[in-house]
Structures are given as C-alpha cells and as structure tokens.
Design a protein around this motif. Structure first.
Motif, PDB file in Angstrom:
ATOM      1  N   GLY A 185     -73.549 -57.098 -17.582  1.00  0.00           N
ATOM      2  CA  GLY A 185     -73.784 -56.601 -18.927  1.00  0.00           C
ATOM      3  C   GLY A 185     -73.804 -57.709 -19.961  1.00  0.00           C
ATOM      4  O   GLY A 185     -73.155 -58.742 -19.812  1.00  0.00           O
TER       5      GLY A 185
ATOM      6  N   PRO B 265     -79.938 -49.852 -12.349  1.00  0.00           N
ATOM      7  CA  PRO B 265     -78.687 -49.409 -11.701  1.00  0.00           C
ATOM      8  C   PRO B 265     -78.012 -50.529 -10.914  1.00  0.00           C
ATOM      9  O   PRO B 265     -76.777 -50.604 -10.865  1.00  0.00           O
TER      10      PRO B 265
ATOM     11  N   LYS C  46     -82.410 -49.941 -22.681  1.00  0.00           N
ATOM     12  CA  LYS C  46     -81.564 -49.657 -21.517  1.00  0.00           C
ATOM     13  C   LYS C  46     -81.295 -50.922 -20.710  1.00  0.00           C
ATOM     14  O   LYS C  46     -80.464 -50.930 -19.804  1.00  0.00           O
TER      15      LYS C  46
ATOM     16  N   HIS D 240     -72.179 -55.178 -12.795  1.00  0.00           N
ATOM     17  CA  HIS D 240     -71.530 -55.402 -14.099  1.00  0.00           C
ATOM     18  C   HIS D 240     -72.145 -56.605 -14.816  1.00  0.00           C
ATOM     19  O   HIS D 240     -71.436 -57.367 -15.482  1.00  0.00           O
TER      20      HIS D 240
ATOM     21  N   THR E 155     -74.804 -53.564 -22.099  1.00  0.00           N
ATOM     22  CA  THR E 155     -76.164 -53.235 -21.648  1.00  0.00           C
ATOM     23  C   THR E 155     -76.604 -54.284 -20.634  1.00  0.00           C
ATOM     24  O   THR E 155     -76.443 -55.479 -20.881  1.00  0.00           O
ATOM     25  N   PRO E 156     -77.147 -53.871 -19.495  1.00  0.00           N
ATOM     26  CA  PRO E 156     -77.523 -54.840 -18.458  1.00  0.00           C
ATOM     27  C   PRO E 156     -78.496 -55.898 -18.978  1.00  0.00           C
ATOM     28  O   PRO E 156     -79.384 -55.592 -19.788  1.00  0.00           O
TER      29      PRO E 156
ATOM     30  N   HIS F 163     -76.184 -52.655 -13.333  1.00  0.00           N
ATOM     31  CA  HIS F 163     -74.981 -51.911 -13.744  1.00  0.00           C
ATOM     32  C   HIS F 163     -73.889 -52.054 -12.681  1.00  0.00           C
ATOM     33  O   HIS F 163     -72.719 -52.286 -12.996  1.00  0.00           O
ATOM     34  N   LYS F 164     -74.287 -51.910 -11.425  1.00  0.00           N
ATOM     35  CA  LYS F 164     -73.338 -51.974 -10.318  1.00  0.00           C
ATOM     36  C   LYS F 164     -72.665 -53.336 -10.241  1.00  0.00           C
ATOM     37  O   LYS F 164     -71.467 -53.451  -9.929  1.00  0.00           O
TER      38      LYS F 164
END
Length: 332
Positions: free
Chosen positions: A34, A26, A236, A32, A51-52, A29-30
């Motif tokens: 990716g 997370p 993930k 960005h 995808t991270p 993700h926060k």
C-alpha cells in the motif's frame, strides 16, 4: 500504415492492462503493498493511505504485449512486413528497453518504500546515478544503430549540432522522465495526460509514416486507458514510480523515435509546467522564504484552490491536447 495492426495494438493494450488489474490489485492488497501518504501533501490525501501501488505493472505488460501483437498482425498481413530498417527497429525495441530500464528503477524505489518501509525510497544519488546509466546506454545504442546529431527546431527545420547533441539529449531524457514522475500526484492525472500525449504522437507518426512509432504510441495510449479503469478517481490502485518512470521513458522514446525530441515542449507541456512550478517554488523558498504557489507541483496548487481531482485531470488533459495540436502544426 496498416490500420488493422494499429487497432489491434490499441485495443489489445486496453484489454490487457484493464484485465490484468482484476488479478493484480487483489495480489498487491494481499502483499500489503500500500501507498504511504507523506504529511507534506494535501491533508485529504491521507484517506488514500494503503491504496495499492506498483499498478504501473498493468500497462507495462499490456503495452509491450499489445505492441508485439500489432507488429505480428502487420507482419502477416497482405500489406507485408513492417519496415525492418535498423533505425525503425532500434527506436521501437530500444525505446521499450529504455522505458523498462526506468521502470525497473521506479520498481526498486517503490519496493523500498512499501516493503522496506523507507518512505523516500531510493536515495537521491542512487536514483540519479541509475537514471544516468539508463540514459547513457540508450544514447550509446542510438549512436551505434541510428547515428544522429540533428536537432529539429519547430517551424525552422533540422540543424547539425555535432557532439553537443549527446549532453543535450541526456538532459532531455532525464528531465522528461522526472517531469512525468512529478505529474503523478492526483488520481488519473499522469495516465490521462500521457494517454492524450500518446495520441498526439500517434497522429504525428501516422502523418510521417513512422510505423514503429505509431505502434508504440497506440500501445501506450491503450495501456493508459486500460489503467484508468482502475486509477480514475477514486483510484483503486496507484501506478507508483514503477509506472510513472516507465511512462516517462515511453514518452521520451516516442519523441526520439520521431527524431524530434523538442516536440516534448509542446506535447509534454503539462510535464514542463509541473516541473517548472516545482523549481520555482523551491527557488523562491530558498531565496526569499516565500512560496509562489500554495503547494507544488502545480496540480497540488489547484487542489488547494478548491479544484476537484477530476477537474484537474480534465483541464490538464485538455491543455495537453492543445499542446499536441501545436506540435502537429509545427510540422506543417
């Protein structure tokens, strides 16, 4: 070997690596952070865009902390301290530091890709120079703390090769690290193959009573397994160059710690084939204008042939297990 210490290392590495993912993914993700999927890859990989990446931080932290926990477990057990000889300590501590050095290079490469938005990351000469620096520092440290000029040849024994040892080992270190990096191109592939390779090293270290290398191998195997909780298809998170270059450094550290770098030809057979497929493809295109494979490295060739990512991971891991078996037999 203290099997309790080994078990603590393996389980701790798995738990730490997998649990770190609960927070790290997370967080990535926060930010960005990716992955950018290049157009030169298989078209269906475009669905992985965003995808991270940099997930290798999970097993970097997990394996280091777990190895420390295993060391302490043995040190305070009734069986006494881990052998604290300069050679064993150097190959454990120096090996982790070398792997971290390569991991830092990978992190910089990832950072430039995802934050600076330069898809190719570090320039080729920058990456090569940094890798050369880390490898040279490691070999200088080995010369100081664990002098060696012996080359082990499978089924033949050890032979002194004098100062030729250092340029040869420099080639092996850099080649192996980049080979592991090439293998990271399919969900779960690099982590699965390296987990099996680590188990092979763990068995060999146990047979030869190299406690420190057994701990390192257990930490690596557990860390890769914990990462696979998040990285197995559909992934993930990706390990990024941060993770793949650290894995390369760890694999090298284990081979050097056992004083048998040539074992990488067997245990790292998948890494070797991945690299050779890339070299053959580039050479063929430049010389003849034709491709030998549908796409290189070879895992992409099998993808283009219709293999699923899971099938590639299973088959390549099985090949690695066979290579580990041959490596064990070569020591008998």
């Amino acid at each position: 070997m203290n099997f309790i210490g080994l078990l603590v290392t393996l389980v701790a590495a798995f738990l730490l690596s997998s649990v770190i993912g609960v927070w790290l993914i997370p967080f990535l993700h926060k930010l960005h952070y990716g992955q950018t999927i290049l157009d030169i890859g298989p078209a269906w990989h475009k669905s992985k865009q965003g995808t991270p990446t940099m997930g290798g931080i999970m097993f970097i932290i997990g394996s280091i902390l777990a190895c420390a926990a295993g060391w302490c477990t043995i040190a305070f057990s009734a069986q006494g301290l881990v052998d604290a000889s300069s050679h064993g300590t150097f190959y454990l501590v120096g090996g982790f530091l070398m792997a971290l050095g390569f991991g830092v290079i990978g992190f910089l490469d990832d950072y430039i890709k995802v934050v600076k938005k330069r898809n190719l990351g570090l320039k080729a000469w920058q990456k090569s120079a940094a890798q050369l620096l880390v490898a040279v520092i490691y070999l200088i440290a080995e010369r100081i703390f664990a002098p060696n000029d012996l080359l082990w040849i499978p089924f033949a024994g050890e032979f002194s090769i004098g100062w030729f040892y250092y340029p040869l080992m420099l080639f092996i270190i850099i080649g192996a690290v980049n080979a592991v990096n090439l293998t990271d191109g399919v969900d779960g592939l690099a982590a699965s193959v390296t987990m099996v390779a680590a188990m092979g090293f763990m068995l060999i270290a146990a047979i030869q009573s190299f406690t420190q290398m057994d701990l390192m191998a257990a930490a690596l195997a557990g860390g890769c397994l914990g990462f696979l909780v998040w990285n197995f298809h559909p992934a993930k998170v990706f390990m990024g160059d941060t993770g793949s270059m650290f894995l390369g450094g760890m694999v090298v550290a284990l081979a050097f710690g056992l004083r048998k770098p040539v074992l990488l030809l067997f245990i790292g057979i998948v890494y070797v084939v991945e690299t050779m497929s890339d070299i053959i493809q580039i050479g063929s295109v430049k010389l003849t204008g034709k491709r030998v494979f549908k796409m290189a490295p070879i895992h992409h060739h099998f993808e283009m042939c219709g293999w699923s990512e899971v099938k590639i991971v299973v088959v390549f891991s099985a090949v690695t297990a066979l290579g580990c078996l041959i490596a064990v037999l070569s020591l008998l």
